[in-house]
Scaffold this motif. Structure first.
Motif, PDB file in Angstrom:
ATOM      1  N   GLY A 452       0.814  -1.291  -0.060  1.00 45.99           N
ATOM      2  CA  GLY A 452       0.108  -0.095  -0.178  1.00 45.99           C
ATOM      3  C   GLY A 452       0.716   1.199   0.129  1.00 45.99           C
ATOM      4  N   PRO A 453       1.730   1.315   0.899  1.00 40.68           N
ATOM      5  CA  PRO A 453       2.509   2.912   1.083  1.00 40.68           C
ATOM      6  C   PRO A 453       3.593   2.545  -0.241  1.00 40.68           C
ATOM      7  CG  PRO A 453       2.482   1.648   3.163  1.00 40.68           C
ATOM      8  CD  PRO A 453       1.916   0.692   2.319  1.00 40.68           C
ATOM      9  N   LEU A 454       3.917   1.515  -0.577  1.00 37.98           N
ATOM     10  CA  LEU A 454       4.955   1.581  -1.999  1.00 37.98           C
ATOM     11  C   LEU A 454       4.196   2.262  -2.945  1.00 37.98           C
ATOM     12  CD1 LEU A 454       7.478   0.953  -3.398  1.00 37.98           C
ATOM     13  CD2 LEU A 454       6.369  -1.480  -3.937  1.00 37.98           C
ATOM     14  N   LEU A 455       2.746   1.657  -3.388  1.00 36.47           N
ATOM     15  CA  LEU A 455       2.022   2.134  -4.472  1.00 36.47           C
ATOM     16  C   LEU A 455       1.603   3.595  -4.343  1.00 36.47           C
ATOM     17  CD1 LEU A 455      -0.340  -0.884  -4.978  1.00 36.47           C
ATOM     18  CD2 LEU A 455       1.762  -0.260  -6.347  1.00 36.47           C
ATOM     19  N   THR A 456       1.279   4.047  -3.131  1.00 33.86           N
ATOM     20  CA  THR A 456       1.032   5.299  -2.686  1.00 33.86           C
ATOM     21  C   THR A 456       1.992   6.473  -3.318  1.00 33.86           C
ATOM     22  OG1 THR A 456      -0.563   4.648  -1.260  1.00 33.86           O
ATOM     23  CG2 THR A 456       0.171   6.999  -0.836  1.00 33.86           C
ATOM     24  N   GLY A 457       3.398   5.964  -3.069  1.00 36.66           N
ATOM     25  CA  GLY A 457       4.537   6.855  -3.178  1.00 36.66           C
ATOM     26  C   GLY A 457       4.595   7.117  -4.684  1.00 36.66           C
ATOM     27  N   TYR A 458       4.119   6.223  -5.733  1.00 35.83           N
ATOM     28  CA  TYR A 458       4.145   6.409  -7.050  1.00 35.83           C
ATOM     29  C   TYR A 458       2.952   6.964  -7.488  1.00 35.83           C
ATOM     30  CZ  TYR A 458       8.389   3.737  -7.207  1.00 35.83           C
ATOM     31  OH  TYR A 458       9.724   3.199  -6.979  1.00 35.83           O
ATOM     32  N   ILE A 459       1.757   6.497  -7.055  1.00 42.08           N
ATOM     33  CA  ILE A 459       0.493   7.018  -7.616  1.00 42.08           C
ATOM     34  C   ILE A 459       0.402   8.412  -7.139  1.00 42.08           C
ATOM     35  CG2 ILE A 459      -2.031   6.447  -7.603  1.00 42.08           C
ATOM     36  CD1 ILE A 459      -1.469   3.872  -7.127  1.00 42.08           C
ATOM     37  N   SER A 460       0.710   8.840  -5.887  1.00 44.83           N
ATOM     38  CA  SER A 460       0.360  10.148  -5.366  1.00 44.83           C
ATOM     39  C   SER A 460       0.869  11.222  -6.224  1.00 44.83           C
ATOM     40  CB  SER A 460       0.644  10.166  -3.832  1.00 44.83           C
ATOM     41  OG  SER A 460       2.111   9.961  -3.717  1.00 44.83           O
ATOM     42  N   ALA A 461       2.058  11.001  -6.685  1.00 47.62           N
ATOM     43  CA  ALA A 461       3.003  12.063  -7.514  1.00 47.62           C
ATOM     44  C   ALA A 461       1.885  12.358  -8.698  1.00 47.62           C
ATOM     45  CB  ALA A 461       4.129  11.397  -8.107  1.00 47.62           C
ATOM     46  N   LYS A 462       0.573  11.513  -9.229  1.00 43.89           N
ATOM     47  CA  LYS A 462       0.275  12.070 -10.092  1.00 43.89           C
ATOM     48  C   LYS A 462      -1.331  12.178  -9.730  1.00 43.89           C
ATOM     49  CE  LYS A 462       2.583   9.061 -13.327  1.00 43.89           C
ATOM     50  NZ  LYS A 462       2.621   7.629 -14.479  1.00 43.89           N
ATOM     51  N   SER A 463      -1.855  11.441  -8.770  1.00 47.77           N
ATOM     52  CA  SER A 463      -3.079  11.520  -8.470  1.00 47.77           C
ATOM     53  C   SER A 463      -3.743  11.010  -7.097  1.00 47.77           C
ATOM     54  CB  SER A 463      -4.180  11.233  -9.565  1.00 47.77           C
ATOM     55  OG  SER A 463      -5.424  11.327  -9.155  1.00 47.77           O
ATOM     56  N   TRP A 464      -4.109  12.052  -6.246  1.00 52.14           N
ATOM     57  CA  TRP A 464      -4.469  11.150  -4.592  1.00 52.14           C
ATOM     58  C   TRP A 464      -5.677  10.740  -4.776  1.00 52.14           C
ATOM     59  CZ3 TRP A 464      -1.935  10.083  -0.668  1.00 52.14           C
ATOM     60  CH2 TRP A 464      -0.736  10.739  -0.450  1.00 52.14           C
ATOM     61  N   SER A 465      -6.514  11.105  -5.902  1.00 55.36           N
ATOM     62  CA  SER A 465      -7.937  10.428  -6.074  1.00 55.36           C
ATOM     63  C   SER A 465      -7.730   9.115  -6.580  1.00 55.36           C
ATOM     64  CB  SER A 465      -8.782  11.217  -7.159  1.00 55.36           C
ATOM     65  OG  SER A 465      -9.098  12.632  -6.978  1.00 55.36           O
ATOM     66  N   ALA A 466      -6.562   8.767  -7.446  1.00 57.47           N
ATOM     67  CA  ALA A 466      -6.365   7.430  -7.716  1.00 57.47           C
ATOM     68  C   ALA A 466      -5.952   6.591  -6.422  1.00 57.47           C
ATOM     69  CB  ALA A 466      -5.335   7.374  -9.037  1.00 57.47           C
ATOM     70  N   VAL A 467      -5.058   7.116  -5.644  1.00 55.27           N
ATOM     71  CA  VAL A 467      -4.878   6.430  -4.400  1.00 55.27           C
ATOM     72  C   VAL A 467      -5.854   6.048  -3.707  1.00 55.27           C
ATOM     73  CG1 VAL A 467      -3.806   6.694  -1.953  1.00 55.27           C
ATOM     74  CG2 VAL A 467      -2.640   7.551  -4.107  1.00 55.27           C
ATOM     75  N   PHE A 468      -6.939   6.991  -3.490  1.00 54.21           N
ATOM     76  CA  PHE A 468      -8.373   6.686  -2.744  1.00 54.21           C
ATOM     77  C   PHE A 468      -9.003   5.621  -3.365  1.00 54.21           C
ATOM     78  CE2 PHE A 468      -6.871  10.376  -0.034  1.00 54.21           C
ATOM     79  CZ  PHE A 468      -7.617  10.001   1.094  1.00 54.21           C
ATOM     80  N   THR A 469      -9.137   5.717  -4.699  1.00 57.05           N
ATOM     81  CA  THR A 469      -9.796   4.593  -5.475  1.00 57.05           C
ATOM     82  C   THR A 469      -9.103   3.207  -5.181  1.00 57.05           C
ATOM     83  OG1 THR A 469     -10.240   6.349  -7.392  1.00 57.05           O
ATOM     84  CG2 THR A 469     -10.512   3.757  -7.628  1.00 57.05           C
ATOM     85  N   MET A 470      -7.570   3.093  -5.162  1.00 56.41           N
ATOM     86  CA  MET A 470      -7.129   1.883  -4.697  1.00 56.41           C
ATOM     87  C   MET A 470      -7.572   1.387  -3.438  1.00 56.41           C
ATOM     88  SD  MET A 470      -2.897   1.456  -4.299  1.00 56.41           S
ATOM     89  CE  MET A 470      -2.978   2.257  -2.659  1.00 56.41           C
ATOM     90  N   LEU A 471      -7.537   2.375  -2.522  1.00 58.77           N
ATOM     91  CA  LEU A 471      -7.901   1.982  -1.139  1.00 58.77           C
ATOM     92  C   LEU A 471      -9.314   1.618  -1.000  1.00 58.77           C
ATOM     93  CD1 LEU A 471      -6.358   5.024   0.856  1.00 58.77           C
ATOM     94  CD2 LEU A 471      -5.370   2.763   0.535  1.00 58.77           C
ATOM     95  N   MET A 472     -10.198   1.915  -1.722  1.00 57.70           N
ATOM     96  CA  MET A 472     -11.652   1.583  -1.839  1.00 57.70           C
ATOM     97  C   MET A 472     -11.721   0.152  -2.392  1.00 57.70           C
ATOM     98  SD  MET A 472     -14.028   4.936  -2.425  1.00 57.70           S
ATOM     99  CE  MET A 472     -13.029   5.982  -3.682  1.00 57.70           C
ATOM    100  N   ILE A 473     -10.876  -0.163  -3.467  1.00 58.01           N
ATOM    101  CA  ILE A 473     -11.262  -1.418  -4.107  1.00 58.01           C
ATOM    102  C   ILE A 473     -10.532  -2.269  -3.120  1.00 58.01           C
ATOM    103  CG2 ILE A 473     -10.102  -2.945  -5.894  1.00 58.01           C
ATOM    104  CD1 ILE A 473     -10.258  -0.290  -7.753  1.00 58.01           C
TER     105      ILE A 473
END
Length: 509
Positions: A452-473
């Motif tokens: 989770g934190p690893l993916l967040t480090g990469y995804i958050s650089a582009k979109s925090w909305s995408a991070v929250f979508t990942m968390l909801m899934i």
């Protein structure tokens, strides 16, 4: 069979130095219930300190990488620590790929934590848990402090931070299997979910303590945010060594002797029944790793925890960073304020853990409770991302609710569920499986905690909305993984209801 004086001398010699000191101050022997209180307090403080040292990295992130861009948002100038070396952050984390590097450090720690968890459970069932836990705590204290030492030693080598976090992760893995096994040795099965839900507040209390200490120390230099929690960890580790009785037999106390002088209350048989009560401890063999995986319920709950911890640990490591990089009511908060505000997530987690334990006890349905909380976490995550920016009060309220639903099932699975499965009827009373089962469940969850934190480090650089979508899934998958167990519990409830109605119908006839 030895005489009474000989038995008394033997018991006295087996008592820990801390217990002897308490007996000296008290002027008499320590009762069984007092031993239980000591176990609860010491294990609570032990795992609180584990999480306090684990939380510091998330608070310091926004200082190490203060100018990191967040999906095109223009950030205000951060309050800087007074250090000529620090400048606009700390190399190498203040470079363009700083957020990704911080994610790599997180995944290094959590990967070795997950790997070490499997071995810790194996060793925990085969050695003295007090010594094992003490070594783990002192090692954690040392390597947590070494991360902070880089501030004064002017270390900017990325691999230094990576290796320090790897070794710290290994030492951290000794904690959970050990404390759960020790508590299991001392406490009965009655109201296990509620008792362990309250006791498991140490996770959130540790996160809150770590956040507050690390935030308070930032004004003196970020190195202190690691060293101070490390010193606290070392102190509690010494408490464990001198005070923690692993099991009643290890310190020569007996339930029967402790209760013979007091009147027995109705229902005491259930309350005083030990969680681990082998018929013949001398003949017990530790349960193997593969054998533990085959215990009914271990695999689905372990996989569920994989996704539950993915969500929980993404918040643990990235929430202060996210808050400091998000405009709330048009303003950006400082690193210190963001760290303090993020503690509300853990305050909600305390309530969530207690509620999940109490509800699961009342319904006698662990899977239904855990799955329901995970499903409720999905809208909570959506609303926090969508409306958390409206105002500070709205952000705080939604953060609290999200923490309650995210941490509730996480707390339930790592405590009561692990204890249930570690004493499953298929083990035929073998008491030497609890640490292994706990390690399997939490170790599998910790792999998700690393991803989770690893993916967040990469995804958050582009979109925090995408991070929250990942968390909801992830929350949805966690709930779905328990579907079979939920259906089994529902079927059992229906059958129980029918059987209860049958005698009533026969009486009416």
């Amino acid at each position: 069979m030895g005489s009474a004086p000989e038995l008394s001398l033997k018991r006295s010699s087996s008592k820990l130095l801390g217990i002897r000191a308490i007996e000296y101050l008290k002027g008499g022997p320590v009762s069984f219930k007092t031993h239980q209180a000591i176990v609860l307090i010491v294990t609570f403080l032990a795992y609180t300190s584990y999480h306090a040292t684990r939380k510091t990295t998330s608070i310091v992130k926004s200082v190490l990488d203060p100018q990191s861009s967040d999906i095109g948002l223009s950030l205000p100038k951060k309050k800087r620590i007074s250090s000529s070396v620090l400048g606009n952050g700390w190399a190498p984390f203040n470079e363009s790929n700083g957020t990704s590097l911080l994610g790599d450090v997180d995944v290094a720690f959590l990967s070795f934590y997950a790997l070490g968890m499997y071995f810790s459970g194996h060793f925990g069932d085969r050695c003295n848990l007090r010594i094992f836990l003490t070594v783990g705590m002192l090692g954690t204290a040392l390597f947590t402090s070494l991360f902070g030492v880089a501030y004064w030693a002017n270390i900017h080598n990325f691999y230094y931070f990576l290796v320090v976090q790897m070794i710290a992760g290994l030492f951290q893995s000794t904690g959970w299997p050990s404390v759960v096994a020790v508590v299991g040795n001392w406490f009965g099965k009655s109201k296990r979910g509620l008792i362990m839900g309250i006791w498991n507040a140490h996770t959130s209390v540790g996160n809150i303590t770590g956040s507050l200490i690390a935030s308070a120390m930032l004004c003196y230099g970020w190195g202190w945010s690691f060293v101070v929690p490390g010193l606290m960890m070392a102190f509690v580790g010494l408490m464990v060594f001198f005070l923690l009785p692993v099991a009643p037999e290890s310190v020569g106390v007996s339930r029967e002797e402790d209760e013979c002088n007091s009147p027995k209350k109705s229902g005491d048989e259930e309350v005083n029944e030990p969680l681990l009560a082998p018929e013949n401890p001398a003949e017990e063999e530790p349960v193997g790793f593969l054998e533990a995986w085959k215990i009914p319920g271990v695999a689905p709950f372990a996989l569920c925890l994989f996704f539950a911890k993915l969500v929980a640990y993404t918040f643990l490591y990235w929430l202060p960073f996210y808050v400091s990089h998000t405009a709330i009511d048009g303003k950006y908060l400082s690193s210190e304020t963001s760290g303090t505000l993020s503690t509300l997530f853990d305050v909600g987690g305390v309530l969530g853990g207690i509620l999940a334990g109490h509800i699961s006890d009342h319904l006698d349905a662990r899977a239904i409770t855990a799955a329901s909380f995970m499903y409720c976490a999905i809208p909570a995550l959506f609303f926090y991302r969508s409306y958390g920016h409206v105002s500070l009060i709205v952000n705080a309220a939604l953060m609290f609710i999200t923490g309650m639903f995210v941490n509730g099932p996480y707390a339930l699975i790592t405590t009561a569920v692990s204890a249930d499965l570690g004493t499953h009827k298929s083990l035929r009373g073998n008491s030497r499986a609890l640490a292994t089962v706990t390690a399997i469940i939490d170790g599998t969850g910790s792999i998700g905690a690393a991803i989770g934190p690893l993916l967040t480090g990469y995804i958050s650089a582009k979109s925090w909305s995408a991070v929250f979508t990942m968390l909801m899934i992830a929350a949805l998958i966690a709930g779905l993984l328990l579907t079979r167990l939920v259906m089994a519990e529902v079927a059992a409830k229906i059958e129980e209801s029918r059987s209860n109605r049958a005698p009533e119908c026969s009486l009416d006839v």
